[in-house]
Design a protein around this motif. Structure first.
Motif, PDB file in Angstrom:
ATOM      1  N   SER A  67       1.137  -1.248  -0.237  1.00 17.64           N
ATOM      2  CA  SER A  67      -0.065   0.186  -0.160  1.00 17.64           C
ATOM      3  C   SER A  67       1.240   1.303   0.013  1.00 17.64           C
ATOM      4  O   SER A  67       1.860   1.476   0.826  1.00 17.64           O
ATOM      5  CB  SER A  67      -1.101  -0.149   0.950  1.00 17.64           C
ATOM      6  N   PRO A  68       0.580   2.229  -1.227  1.00 12.21           N
ATOM      7  CA  PRO A  68       0.818   3.349  -0.978  1.00 12.21           C
ATOM      8  C   PRO A  68       1.117   3.993   0.846  1.00 12.21           C
ATOM      9  O   PRO A  68       1.813   4.906   1.382  1.00 12.21           O
ATOM     10  CB  PRO A  68       0.800   4.401  -1.736  1.00 12.21           C
ATOM     11  N   LEU A  69       0.564   3.492   1.585  1.00  7.08           N
ATOM     12  CA  LEU A  69       0.248   3.921   2.973  1.00  7.08           C
ATOM     13  C   LEU A  69       1.127   4.167   3.453  1.00  7.08           C
ATOM     14  O   LEU A  69       1.438   4.473   5.122  1.00  7.08           O
ATOM     15  CB  LEU A  69      -1.197   4.018   3.754  1.00  7.08           C
ATOM     16  N   LEU A  70       1.451   2.837   3.416  1.00  9.33           N
ATOM     17  CA  LEU A  70       2.791   2.432   4.121  1.00  9.33           C
ATOM     18  C   LEU A  70       4.375   2.435   3.107  1.00  9.33           C
ATOM     19  O   LEU A  70       4.236   2.451   2.184  1.00  9.33           O
ATOM     20  CB  LEU A  70       3.336   0.943   4.537  1.00  9.33           C
ATOM     21  N   GLU A 113       5.948  -1.458   6.842  1.00  2.00           N
ATOM     22  CA  GLU A 113       5.542  -1.725   8.064  1.00  2.00           C
ATOM     23  C   GLU A 113       4.771  -0.319   8.765  1.00  2.00           C
ATOM     24  O   GLU A 113       3.432  -0.249   9.564  1.00  2.00           O
ATOM     25  CB  GLU A 113       6.454  -2.354   8.823  1.00  2.00           C
ATOM     26  N   HIS A 114       5.779   0.600   8.682  1.00  3.54           N
ATOM     27  CA  HIS A 114       5.523   1.769   9.042  1.00  3.54           C
ATOM     28  C   HIS A 114       4.929   2.855   7.654  1.00  3.54           C
ATOM     29  O   HIS A 114       5.264   2.976   6.788  1.00  3.54           O
ATOM     30  CB  HIS A 114       6.946   2.771   9.448  1.00  3.54           C
ATOM     31  N   PRO A 115       3.597   3.892   8.619  1.00  4.50           N
ATOM     32  CA  PRO A 115       3.057   4.801   7.354  1.00  4.50           C
ATOM     33  C   PRO A 115       4.378   5.198   7.144  1.00  4.50           C
ATOM     34  O   PRO A 115       4.934   6.389   7.721  1.00  4.50           O
ATOM     35  CB  PRO A 115       2.184   6.110   8.051  1.00  4.50           C
ATOM     36  N   PHE A 123      -3.233   9.698   6.395  1.00  2.78           N
ATOM     37  CA  PHE A 123      -4.625   8.535   6.073  1.00  2.78           C
ATOM     38  C   PHE A 123      -4.793   9.142   7.747  1.00  2.78           C
ATOM     39  O   PHE A 123      -5.458   9.199   8.482  1.00  2.78           O
ATOM     40  CB  PHE A 123      -3.887   7.863   5.944  1.00  2.78           C
ATOM     41  N   LEU A 124      -3.905   8.577   8.596  1.00  2.55           N
ATOM     42  CA  LEU A 124      -3.915   8.216   9.895  1.00  2.55           C
ATOM     43  C   LEU A 124      -4.671   9.493  10.504  1.00  2.55           C
ATOM     44  O   LEU A 124      -5.104   9.643  11.510  1.00  2.55           O
ATOM     45  CB  LEU A 124      -2.871   7.858  10.534  1.00  2.55           C
ATOM     46  N   LYS A 125      -3.937  11.127  10.469  1.00  5.97           N
ATOM     47  CA  LYS A 125      -4.387  12.300  10.917  1.00  5.97           C
ATOM     48  C   LYS A 125      -5.534  12.027  10.468  1.00  5.97           C
ATOM     49  O   LYS A 125      -6.959  12.289  11.346  1.00  5.97           O
ATOM     50  CB  LYS A 125      -3.673  13.186  10.321  1.00  5.97           C
ATOM     51  N   GLY A 126      -6.158  11.885   9.132  1.00  3.82           N
ATOM     52  CA  GLY A 126      -7.567  12.040   8.802  1.00  3.82           C
ATOM     53  C   GLY A 126      -8.346  11.080   9.434  1.00  3.82           C
ATOM     54  O   GLY A 126     -10.051  11.544  10.503  1.00  3.82           O
ATOM     55  N   MET A 127      -8.559   9.792   9.596  1.00  4.29           N
ATOM     56  CA  MET A 127      -9.372   8.609  10.036  1.00  4.29           C
ATOM     57  C   MET A 127      -9.378   8.816  12.076  1.00  4.29           C
ATOM     58  O   MET A 127     -10.089   9.235  12.594  1.00  4.29           O
ATOM     59  CB  MET A 127      -8.062   7.585  10.515  1.00  4.29           C
ATOM     60  N   ILE A 128      -7.910   9.593  12.642  1.00  2.00           N
ATOM     61  CA  ILE A 128      -8.815   9.694  14.016  1.00  2.00           C
ATOM     62  C   ILE A 128      -9.116  11.055  14.044  1.00  2.00           C
ATOM     63  O   ILE A 128      -9.721  10.800  15.158  1.00  2.00           O
ATOM     64  CB  ILE A 128      -7.046   9.625  14.217  1.00  2.00           C
ATOM     65  N   GLN A 129      -8.498  11.985  13.837  1.00  2.00           N
ATOM     66  CA  GLN A 129      -9.620  12.769  13.404  1.00  2.00           C
ATOM     67  C   GLN A 129     -11.019  12.521  13.272  1.00  2.00           C
ATOM     68  O   GLN A 129     -11.749  13.241  14.237  1.00  2.00           O
ATOM     69  CB  GLN A 129      -9.057  14.111  12.401  1.00  2.00           C
TER      70      GLN A 129
END
Length: 190
Positions: A156-159, A164-166, A173-179
């Motif tokens: 995934s381009p998210l890794l 393993e790490h973003p 992406f993580l910022k948006g999901m957690i927000q």
């Protein structure tokens, strides 16, 4: 808000400036109700696993939470792979109990491990299952990135290159999901 976590939250593989907690803090500072974020995460840490400086999730909690904490986000940790499930469950329960004692009015959000790809899928599933059971028993919100398919696969381009790490895109992406998780809290903190 305090972030308790591992290298998924430190910016490992990108930079501390790109880490999702920093991005989220910047986004929330401009809102109607600004939020300060303390990122206590340490590379290699887990509920049982000791990371940088010997830090565990428990020591992060002890060093940062107090009665003024409104939100605690626990994120991870596949660093606990291979640990005895009963010991892991007890460590998660202790972390949540201590967080409730130190920050009694804080919303508690437990986000399980980010990915579960072979060859450690079984280990990560055990970690996720222990976290989910304890979080729900403790009245905390539980979020499961594995079941929710936050990351489609190791390529995934998210890794980043370590699969393993973003990546930088993954941190955004993580910022948006957690927000989004914060916005949907059942009982927003005061």
């Amino acid at each position: 808000m305090v972030v308790i976590g591992d290298s998924l939250s430190t910016g490992f593989g990108t930079s501390p400036e790109e880490a999702w907690p920093r991005q989220l803090g910047q986004a929330l500072q401009s809102g109607q109700h600004p939020v300060d974020i303390i990122n206590a995460a340490k590379n290699g840490a887990g509920y049982l696993a000791a990371g940088e400086g010997g830090e565990t999730f428990g020591s992060q909690i002890a060093a940062t939470l107090n009665a003024s904490t409104d939100i605690v986000v626990f994120f991870g940790s596949d660093n606990d792979a291979g640990q005895d499930p009963a010991a892991l469950k007890a460590a998660v329960a202790d972390a949540l109990s201590t967080s409730k004692t130190l920050a009694p009015h804080a919303a508690r959000i437990v986000i399980g491990p980010l990915t579960a790809f072979e060859p450690v899928k079984a280990d990560v599933d055990v970690i996720r299952d222990q976290e989910r059971t304890v979080a729900l028993d403790a009245g905390a919100e539980f979020v499961d990135p594995i079941t929710e398919h936050w990351i489609a696969g190791p390529s995934s381009p998210l890794l980043g290159p370590d699969h393993e790490h973003p990546s930088s895109q993954g941190q955004r992406f993580l910022k948006g999901m957690i927000q989004g998780i914060l916005a949907s809290l059942k009982t927003p903190p005061p």
